[in-house]
Design an enzyme around this catalytic site. Structure first.
Site, mmCIF file in Angstrom:
data_model
loop_
_atom_site.group_PDB
_atom_site.id
_atom_site.type_symbol
_atom_site.label_atom_id
_atom_site.label_comp_id
_atom_site.label_asym_id
_atom_site.label_seq_id
_atom_site.Cartn_x
_atom_site.Cartn_y
_atom_site.Cartn_z
ATOM 1 N N GLY A 108 0.931 -1.191 0.100
ATOM 2 C CA GLY A 108 -0.384 -0.415 -0.151
ATOM 3 C C GLY A 108 0.652 1.008 0.214
ATOM 4 N N HIS A 166 20.359 11.764 -14.621
ATOM 5 C CA HIS A 166 19.930 12.226 -15.494
ATOM 6 C C HIS A 166 18.364 11.607 -14.494
ATOM 7 C CE1 HIS A 166 20.646 7.812 -14.267
ATOM 8 N NE2 HIS A 166 19.106 6.969 -14.985
ATOM 9 N N HIS A 196 16.681 8.226 -9.995
ATOM 10 C CA HIS A 196 17.358 8.677 -9.579
ATOM 11 C C HIS A 196 17.252 10.324 -9.133
ATOM 12 C CE1 HIS A 196 20.930 5.940 -11.095
ATOM 13 N NE2 HIS A 196 20.128 5.775 -12.102
ATOM 14 N N HIS A 200 22.798 6.363 -22.564
ATOM 15 C CA HIS A 200 21.683 5.511 -22.109
ATOM 16 C C HIS A 200 20.387 5.996 -22.501
ATOM 17 C CE1 HIS A 200 19.848 3.973 -18.588
ATOM 18 N NE2 HIS A 200 19.534 5.170 -17.842
ATOM 19 N N ASP A 231 28.033 1.483 -11.657
ATOM 20 C CA ASP A 231 26.245 0.821 -12.002
ATOM 21 C C ASP A 231 27.190 -0.528 -12.361
ATOM 22 O OD1 ASP A 231 23.994 -0.141 -12.767
ATOM 23 O OD2 ASP A 231 24.368 0.791 -14.632
ATOM 24 N N HIS A 259 13.565 -3.933 -28.139
ATOM 25 C CA HIS A 259 14.133 -3.095 -26.945
ATOM 26 C C HIS A 259 15.840 -4.031 -26.745
ATOM 27 C CE1 HIS A 259 13.990 -1.892 -22.765
ATOM 28 N NE2 HIS A 259 14.528 -3.294 -22.528
ATOM 29 N N GLY A 275 19.109 -0.129 -20.992
ATOM 30 C CA GLY A 275 19.928 1.041 -20.748
ATOM 31 C C GLY A 275 21.461 0.555 -19.813
ATOM 32 N N HIS A 276 21.712 0.164 -19.524
ATOM 33 C CA HIS A 276 22.862 -0.193 -19.123
ATOM 34 C C HIS A 276 23.528 -1.123 -19.379
ATOM 35 C CE1 HIS A 276 20.660 1.032 -15.284
ATOM 36 N NE2 HIS A 276 19.074 1.092 -15.323
ATOM 37 N N HIS A 323 24.457 0.740 -7.686
ATOM 38 C CA HIS A 323 23.589 0.329 -8.635
ATOM 39 C C HIS A 323 23.090 -0.935 -8.334
ATOM 40 C CE1 HIS A 323 20.158 1.647 -11.370
ATOM 41 N NE2 HIS A 323 20.572 2.732 -11.225
#
Ligand SMILES: [Zn+2]
Ligand SMILES: [Zn+2]
Length: 655
Positions: free
Chosen positions: A133, A158, A163, A227, A281, A453, A456-457, A479
């Site tokens: 909740g 970013h 972040h 990114h 990261d 797809h 992004g890492h 990260h």
């Protein structure tokens, strides 16, 4: 992430009107539902007629102090002070990851040198089954709140929510220091800040990737990174012993392992620099090779948009602005119209247009309800909901609850996103709904050359490249969950770094670089790191009684007892009302209820009949004691009979 349906506790509050009339409209029905509003007393001056109810559970073991689960890390709860932790000694550089380790999300790091503290990122993560909740979770700011006067700046790498999501609430707690970021990140933060009109405005400072700023005595510079959102940048903190580098989220702009010239140029600033510490990261540390470059996805989507004959519906992360912009450009060039469904998608596209990342011609973007006015091959719809989120656009289309848009046979859905772990079931359910409507679905798993797809890492090879490029003396993986951080440490050691130069932190770990930059150690004290849960307008922690109640309710439900006590005789006026939610089906458990009623009646009357009648003609009964006894005996009884531990709420009304 899916929002769970809430059990409305606000409906359990008595209002002034009912208090005056002394009417408690609670009804027991055989199937356990409450007809009409259920209420409980607000206590206080009303004690004479009715007492405030409290809750009982057979055992607190699973949720009490003995619980070893540390959902968000940090044994310390956020209310615990960090005041006893001394400031860093002269010449010492202190680094505290306040979020984003032990987890993926709510990234935040503090760097403290002398009298200055600067911060990198202030993210959030969504609630999960451990925080039922709750709206979302932000990093613990106690350490910073107790050192507000030292905080010089917050740097944002970013515009992703892990972040920037915590920015408004974090800033308001730490004295609203100036915020530095590139343009798009700032626009996204301003959108978010607008949701908190009562908070002070952002102290905006726009920087570019080649800017250099000085905050207190600390000099900070930046560099551009690739990114899934434009304007991503890394942060460099200059110290007397070398640079501290935090690239934020990044992957490399490369094809077949050959890194682009632009990328090489951005990172060339490290060639001759002395890098004291790299913090970076670990999200994709398990993935081999390089990350699939975004350009391949752009090509893949472009091919599909060209060759698919009917309507195309593309579901993507609304934060993948670079990709969305590319889709709009491609569709526009082919004379197609774009419709957008989903609030975050609309907002982010507006922000990206405002920031100048793309400029669709007037008329290219059309309202969703006008899609039927065009031939199918002229329509591309961008939607949120690739994760099967309950109320997101694509799921509403899949279960035909989208008033403005319905799917047709012949439509093609492109799921331009990977499935975030935990969302698998929701996505399966959504895909069932889609296939029942005769549409074709292309996902990132669909075989073929047309990629839809990419992460992004950076994967392992991107990460290796960064380590070699920055050649740091010390390394702190950030990260990622603990195991990912450890894998990242192993990768750094494989590259030749010695173990004593690497620290795998927890949230709140206080790491110090001392001895003229020659030694990196972790202090024994920890900065408070308990998760701060944002729940409506309040902030609490995981030990909060509200959250514990929600956890219990989600496991074993609740059981409410309402008994009417005659103060004159000390007897119950009628058979007690029983209400159950999420516990057992009352209709099928009549025998259990009969026994519960007997326990209540005996429990109350054995106690009250012994009390002498006072001179006022009634009995002075301590309802709290009765309630406590009832709560304990009923919860124990229910556990013995059903092996379940519902939250028991006894309410005793005395008249
Ligand atoms: Zn990101
Ligand atoms: Zn991130």
């Amino acid at each position: 992430m899916m929002k769970k349906t809430r059990l409305s506790f606000s409906s359990l509050k008595i209002d002034e009107k009912d208090k005056k009339e002394n009417k408690i409209p609670v009804h027991n029905t055989p199937h356990g539902y409450i007809k009409g509003p259920a209420r409980q007393s607000a206590g206080g001056e009303y004690k004479k007629k009715i007492t405030k109810s409290s809750t009982y559970q057979y055992t607190q073991k699973r949720f009490g102090k003995s619980s070893s689960s540390r959902p968000f890390g940090g044994k310390n709860q956020y209310k615990i002070s960090s005041g006893k932790i001394p400031p860093p000694d002269k010449g010492v550089i202190r680094i505290i990851p306040l979020g984003g380790v032990e987890e993926i999300g709510k990234n935040m790091t503090a760097i403290e040198i002398g009298d200055d503290i600067i911060l990198i990122d202030a993210g959030m993560h969504f609630s999960n089954e451990l925080t039922p909740g709750v709206d979302y979770v932000i990093p613990n700011t106690t350490y910073l709140e107790e050192r507000k006067d030292k905080i010089r700046a917050l740097f944002i790498t970013h515009g992703h929510l892990d972040h920037i999501g915590g920015v408004p609430l974090v800033l308001s707690r730490i004295g609203n220091p100036p915020v530095y970021s590139r343009n798009l990140s700032m626009l996204m933060m301003k959108k978010r800040q607008a949701e908190f009109p009562h908070l002070p405005a952002l102290k905006e400072n726009l920087v570019e990737k080649d800017s250099v700023v000085t905050c207190g005595k600390i000099k900070v510079r930046f560099f551009g990174v690739t990114h899934t959102i434009p304007d991503s940048m890394g942060v460099i903190i200059e110290t007397e012993h070398g640079w501290i580098v935090n690239p934020g989220d990044y992957k490399l702009d490369q094809v077949d392992g050959v890194v682009s010239k632009e990328e090489e140029k951005e990172y060339s600033i490290f060639d001759k620099a002395k890098i004291l510490l790299l913090m970076t990261d670990s999200t994709n540390i398990e993935n081999e090779g390089f990350s699939l470059p975004e350009i391949k996805v752009h090509q893949g989507l472009e091919n599909l948009i060209k060759k698919i004959p009917g309507r195309i519906i593309i579901a993507a992360f609304s934060s993948h602005i670079t990709r969305l912009a590319h889709i709009v450009k491609v569709a526009e060039a082919l004379g197609k119209k774009i419709a957008i469904d989903g609030r975050s998608m609309k907002t982010n596209i507006e922000v990206a247009i405002e920031a100048g990342f793309f400029a669709p011609k007037k008329g290219t973007i059309i309202p969703l309800e006008e899609t039927n006015n065009y031939p199918p091959n002229k329509i591309v719809v961008l939607m949120t909901g690739a994760q099967g989120e309950e109320f997101a656009a694509l799921n509403r289309a899949a279960n035909k609850s989208n008033a403005k848009f319905s799917l047709h046979k012949g439509d093609t859905i492109i799921l331009s996103a990977s499935i975030v772990p935990g969302n698998e079931l929701a996505v399966v359910k959504m895909r069932d709904g889609l296939s029942r409507q005769g549409v074709r679905v292309i996902s990132y798993r669909t075989a073929g050359e047309d990629f839809v797809h990419a992460t992004g890492h950076g994967n392992q090879e991107d990460v290796r490249w960064l380590h070699l490029k920055t050649h740091p003396k010390f390394f702190i993986p950030i990260h990622g969950n603990h195991y990912r951080l450890v894998l990242h440490k192993e990768l750094a050691m494989e590259l030749g770094m010695s173990e004593e130069n690497i620290i795998v932190p927890d949230n709140g770990s206080i790491i110090e670089i001392s001895a003229d930059g020659k030694k990196m150690t972790m202090r024994k004290e920890q900065a408070p790191s308990g998760a701060m849960l944002v729940d409506g307008t309040s902030i609490s922690d995981t030990q909060d009684v509200v959250i514990r109640d929600r956890q219990m309710l989600s496991q074993d439900g609740m059981f409410v007892i309402i008994a009417l006590l005659d103060q004159k005789t000390g007897k119950l006026k009628k058979s007690p009302d029983l209400i159950s939610r999420g516990f057992v089906y009352l209709k099928e458990n009549q025998e259990l209820l009969r026994q519960v009623r007997i326990i209540i009646k005996n429990g109350v009357e054995n106690f009250t009949t012994k009390i002498p009648v006072s001179s006022h003609g009634g009995k002075v009964v301590d309802l709290d004691i009765i309630k406590a006894n009832l709560g304990e005996s009923i919860s124990k009884f229910l556990y013995q009979k059903t092996a379940k531990r519902p939250l028991v709420i006894p309410v005793i009304l005395s008249v």
